[in-house]
Write an enzyme that holds these catalytic residues in place. Sequence first.
Site, PDB file in Angstrom:
ATOM      1  N   ASN A 180       0.803  -1.235   0.000  1.00 26.59           N
ATOM      2  CA  ASN A 180       0.000   0.000   0.000  1.00 26.59           C
ATOM      3  C   ASN A 180       0.832   1.280   0.000  1.00 26.59           C
ATOM      4  O   ASN A 180       0.465   2.264  -0.626  1.00 26.59           O
ATOM      5  CB  ASN A 180      -1.023  -0.008   1.135  1.00 26.59           C
ATOM      6  CG  ASN A 180      -0.410  -0.114   2.499  1.00 26.59           C
ATOM      7  OD1 ASN A 180       0.632  -0.733   2.690  1.00 26.59           O
ATOM      8  ND2 ASN A 180      -1.049   0.487   3.479  1.00 26.59           N
TER       9      ASN A 180
ATOM     10  N   GLY B 198       2.275  -6.078   7.156  1.00 29.57           N
ATOM     11  CA  GLY B 198       1.193  -6.650   6.344  1.00 29.57           C
ATOM     12  C   GLY B 198       0.056  -7.092   7.239  1.00 29.57           C
ATOM     13  O   GLY B 198      -0.112  -6.579   8.355  1.00 29.57           O
TER      14      GLY B 198
ATOM     15  N   GLU C 199       4.324  -5.328  11.970  1.00 33.55           N
ATOM     16  CA  GLU C 199       3.556  -4.092  11.763  1.00 33.55           C
ATOM     17  C   GLU C 199       2.280  -4.494  11.042  1.00 33.55           C
ATOM     18  O   GLU C 199       2.280  -4.715   9.834  1.00 33.55           O
ATOM     19  CB  GLU C 199       4.373  -3.096  10.910  1.00 33.55           C
ATOM     20  CG  GLU C 199       5.653  -2.608  11.565  1.00 33.55           C
ATOM     21  CD  GLU C 199       5.395  -1.602  12.691  1.00 33.55           C
ATOM     22  OE1 GLU C 199       4.281  -1.071  12.785  1.00 33.55           O
ATOM     23  OE2 GLU C 199       6.328  -1.372  13.485  1.00 33.55           O
TER      24      GLU C 199
ATOM     25  N   CYS D 164      -2.715   1.890   6.389  1.00 31.72           N
ATOM     26  CA  CYS D 164      -2.921   1.058   7.582  1.00 31.72           C
ATOM     27  C   CYS D 164      -3.465   1.872   8.750  1.00 31.72           C
ATOM     28  O   CYS D 164      -4.180   1.341   9.590  1.00 31.72           O
ATOM     29  CB  CYS D 164      -1.619   0.385   7.987  1.00 31.72           C
ATOM     30  SG  CYS D 164      -0.279   1.536   8.288  1.00 31.72           S
TER      31      CYS D 164
ATOM     32  N   GLU E 206     -10.955  -5.136   8.531  1.00 35.88           N
ATOM     33  CA  GLU E 206     -10.358  -3.843   8.182  1.00 35.88           C
ATOM     34  C   GLU E 206     -10.828  -3.474   6.775  1.00 35.88           C
ATOM     35  O   GLU E 206     -10.776  -4.291   5.867  1.00 35.88           O
ATOM     36  CB  GLU E 206      -8.834  -3.994   8.214  1.00 35.88           C
ATOM     37  CG  GLU E 206      -8.085  -2.740   7.857  1.00 35.88           C
ATOM     38  CD  GLU E 206      -6.565  -2.960   7.876  1.00 35.88           C
ATOM     39  OE1 GLU E 206      -6.121  -4.085   8.152  1.00 35.88           O
ATOM     40  OE2 GLU E 206      -5.844  -1.983   7.614  1.00 35.88           O
TER      41      GLU E 206
HETATM   42  P1  NAD Z   1       0.713  -8.045   1.038  1.00 34.93           P
HETATM   43  O1  NAD Z   1      -0.318  -8.965   0.473  1.00 34.93           O
HETATM   44  O2  NAD Z   1       1.598  -7.285   0.136  1.00 34.93           O
HETATM   45  O3  NAD Z   1       1.559  -8.950   2.034  1.00 34.93           O
HETATM   46  C1  NAD Z   1       2.645  -8.438   2.756  1.00 34.93           C
HETATM   47  C2  NAD Z   1       3.875  -9.256   2.450  1.00 34.93           C
HETATM   48  O4  NAD Z   1       3.676 -10.593   2.884  1.00 34.93           O
HETATM   49  C3  NAD Z   1       4.194  -9.313   0.962  1.00 34.93           C
HETATM   50  O5  NAD Z   1       5.567  -9.099   0.782  1.00 34.93           O
HETATM   51  C4  NAD Z   1       3.755 -10.688   0.564  1.00 34.93           C
HETATM   52  O6  NAD Z   1       4.535 -11.235  -0.484  1.00 34.93           O
HETATM   53  C5  NAD Z   1       3.927 -11.484   1.822  1.00 34.93           C
HETATM   54  N1  NAD Z   1       2.980 -12.587   1.916  1.00 34.93           N
HETATM   55  C6  NAD Z   1       1.683 -12.568   1.561  1.00 34.93           C
HETATM   56  N2  NAD Z   1       1.115 -13.767   1.818  1.00 34.93           N
HETATM   57  C7  NAD Z   1       2.071 -14.535   2.342  1.00 34.93           C
HETATM   58  C8  NAD Z   1       2.112 -15.880   2.838  1.00 34.93           C
HETATM   59  N3  NAD Z   1       1.035 -16.675   2.798  1.00 34.93           N
HETATM   60  N4  NAD Z   1       3.279 -16.331   3.328  1.00 34.93           N
HETATM   61  C9  NAD Z   1       4.374 -15.546   3.357  1.00 34.93           C
HETATM   62  N5  NAD Z   1       4.383 -14.283   2.893  1.00 34.93           N
HETATM   63  C10 NAD Z   1       3.264 -13.792   2.414  1.00 34.93           C
HETATM   64  O7  NAD Z   1       0.066  -6.956   1.966  1.00 34.93           O
HETATM   65  P2  NAD Z   1      -1.221  -7.056   2.880  1.00 34.93           P
HETATM   66  O8  NAD Z   1      -1.035  -8.049   3.945  1.00 34.93           O
HETATM   67  O9  NAD Z   1      -2.435  -7.096   2.035  1.00 34.93           O
HETATM   68  O10 NAD Z   1      -1.099  -5.585   3.502  1.00 34.93           O
HETATM   69  C11 NAD Z   1      -2.185  -4.942   4.001  1.00 34.93           C
HETATM   70  C12 NAD Z   1      -2.235  -5.110   5.503  1.00 34.93           C
HETATM   71  O11 NAD Z   1      -1.043  -4.594   6.055  1.00 34.93           O
HETATM   72  C13 NAD Z   1      -3.346  -4.351   6.139  1.00 34.93           C
HETATM   73  O12 NAD Z   1      -3.879  -5.092   7.195  1.00 34.93           O
HETATM   74  C14 NAD Z   1      -2.650  -3.112   6.660  1.00 34.93           C
HETATM   75  O13 NAD Z   1      -3.319  -2.486   7.722  1.00 34.93           O
HETATM   76  C15 NAD Z   1      -1.344  -3.666   7.071  1.00 34.93           C
HETATM   77  N6  NAD Z   1      -0.335  -2.623   7.061  1.00 34.93           N
HETATM   78  C16 NAD Z   1       0.255  -2.301   8.237  1.00 34.93           C
HETATM   79  C17 NAD Z   1       1.174  -1.293   8.267  1.00 34.93           C
HETATM   80  C18 NAD Z   1       1.854  -0.891   9.535  1.00 34.93           C
HETATM   81  O14 NAD Z   1       2.787  -0.115   9.459  1.00 34.93           O
HETATM   82  N7  NAD Z   1       1.433  -1.381  10.688  1.00 34.93           N
HETATM   83  C19 NAD Z   1       1.518  -0.621   7.086  1.00 34.93           C
HETATM   84  C20 NAD Z   1       0.902  -1.005   5.914  1.00 34.93           C
HETATM   85  C21 NAD Z   1      -0.007  -2.025   5.904  1.00 34.93           C
END
Ligand code: NAD
Length: 462
Positions: free
Chosen positions: A121, A194, A216, A250, A340
């Site tokens: 994001n 993530g 995070e 996020c 979320e």
């Molecule tokens: P995403 O799908 O890009 O996943 C994050 C990372 O995890 C990627 O690099 C992806 O390749 C890896 N990944 C995905 N599935 C996986 C699996 N099964 N096994 C291993 N690795 C895997 O991103 P997302 O999770 O959709 O991100 C959105 C979420 O992240 C939301 O919940 C958001 O609130 C949170 N977020 C938190 C912050 C923070 O700073 N706290 C910042 C941004 C996003």
Amino acid sequence: MTSTISPAQLDHTAERLRKAFNTGRTRPLAWRREQLKGLRSMLIEREEDFLAALATDLGKPRLEAWVTEIGFTINEINLTLKNLKRWTKPKRVSTPMFIKPGSGRVIREPLGTVLVIAPWNYPLQLALAPLIGALAAGNTVALKPSEISSATSNTIARLVPQYVDAEAVSIVEGGVSETQNLLQQKWDYIFYTGNGAVGRQVMAAAAQHLTPVTLELGGKSPAIIDKSANLEVAGRRLAWGKFLNSGQTCIAPDYALVDKSVKDELVKYIQASITDFYGSDPSTSPDYARIINDRHFGRLTALIDSGSVLIGGQHDGSTRFIAPTVLDGISGDSAVMQEEIFGPILPLITVDSSDEAIAFINERDKPLALYVFAQDDKVIDRVLDQTSSGGVCVNGVILQVAAPNLPFGGVGESGMGNYHGRASFDIFTHAKPVLRRGTRPDPALAYPPYTKKKEKMIRRFS
Ligand code: NAD
């Protein structure tokens, strides 16, 4: 030179980076500063490459992309460069009488070889901000950008190795299988941003090697609108923070708990702000981002039916546009309240008082961010005292993440561990206590055989 990993090399990523760490090349302050300066030069010289990639992935408006991804990251580098010498200095601590002669200090040593996994994001900022901390701390690093924001991932993989020590930093592109492969390897630290479901997998994999983690994560960050709030400011700031990056932030205010006596006025100001920001037809605004992919677009448009649409609701699958949307008639049981949102939909839940809002929040998972709009200090204090969240912004949204001296992170379901500024340096180092003892005098008092006289003295000086 490129350090992008081929599938055959992937299995040995940690091993290769550990070898580089063990040469000692990453320890000197000069090396660390060089890497940070390299990243800064990359962001300045290749700004257009990154802006183009962010526009491809998320339709990010130029200024928004510059402020939240490039400018933010340059500030983080500048702060780190300015303070790094001080942060790396051993810290002397006093030693008690019975340890004298001796002096104590805490040395900040790099952890070794670390893994950073980033989401889509804010795909540049959330990849580089942890990288800055990891390099400042003197580690070698594998960075795995999100495959979902593929244009930014490609650009990071292409450019980063040109500007930093490519033996010490590996950019690994790929999705689930590549990340799972990396997670099997032994790291000294894993920094993951993530969703919480993958966060659990990261933590389980890390446990196999007793590797510490920062997670995070996200969650539903509430905004309380008290009846004492400045509603015009609240409406404008809520609209800005919710619709920035089309809600894919996020720490976006996920939903609003609004005192019922001020709801209509608040909605009026939100509507006015949307029009001010994006015009009467936001689909034509160059300042409004798009949804990352069709899966999220479908998920979000289904959520619009959770309540009655007060503002927006229009969408267009061909461009993955969803208008800034405000929903009414929402309760804790509505579909939009079960996960979320991560998109430009703001549900309003009416409450009779801020105490009711506090109770609503406390029945749910601890959020990453909590926002309270109020002019009544007693209300603000009650919210701060009686709720738990990763962070708080009073009478504002989002900007708590941009104050580099405020550590950033979640609590409970929204994550663990803080970073940014000094906190980033701290998590990527081990605070190693060192006691150096003098050799003279070395009184017999401290050694057996224990006599009554020695006991008396030891009890006195301990
Ligand atoms: P995403 O799908 O890009 O996943 C994050 C990372 O995890 C990627 O690099 C992806 O390749 C890896 N990944 C995905 N599935 C996986 C699996 N099964 N096994 C291993 N690795 C895997 O991103 P997302 O999770 O959709 O991100 C959105 C979420 O992240 C939301 O919940 C958001 O609130 C949170 N977020 C938190 C912050 C923070 O700073 N706290 C910042 C941004 C996003």
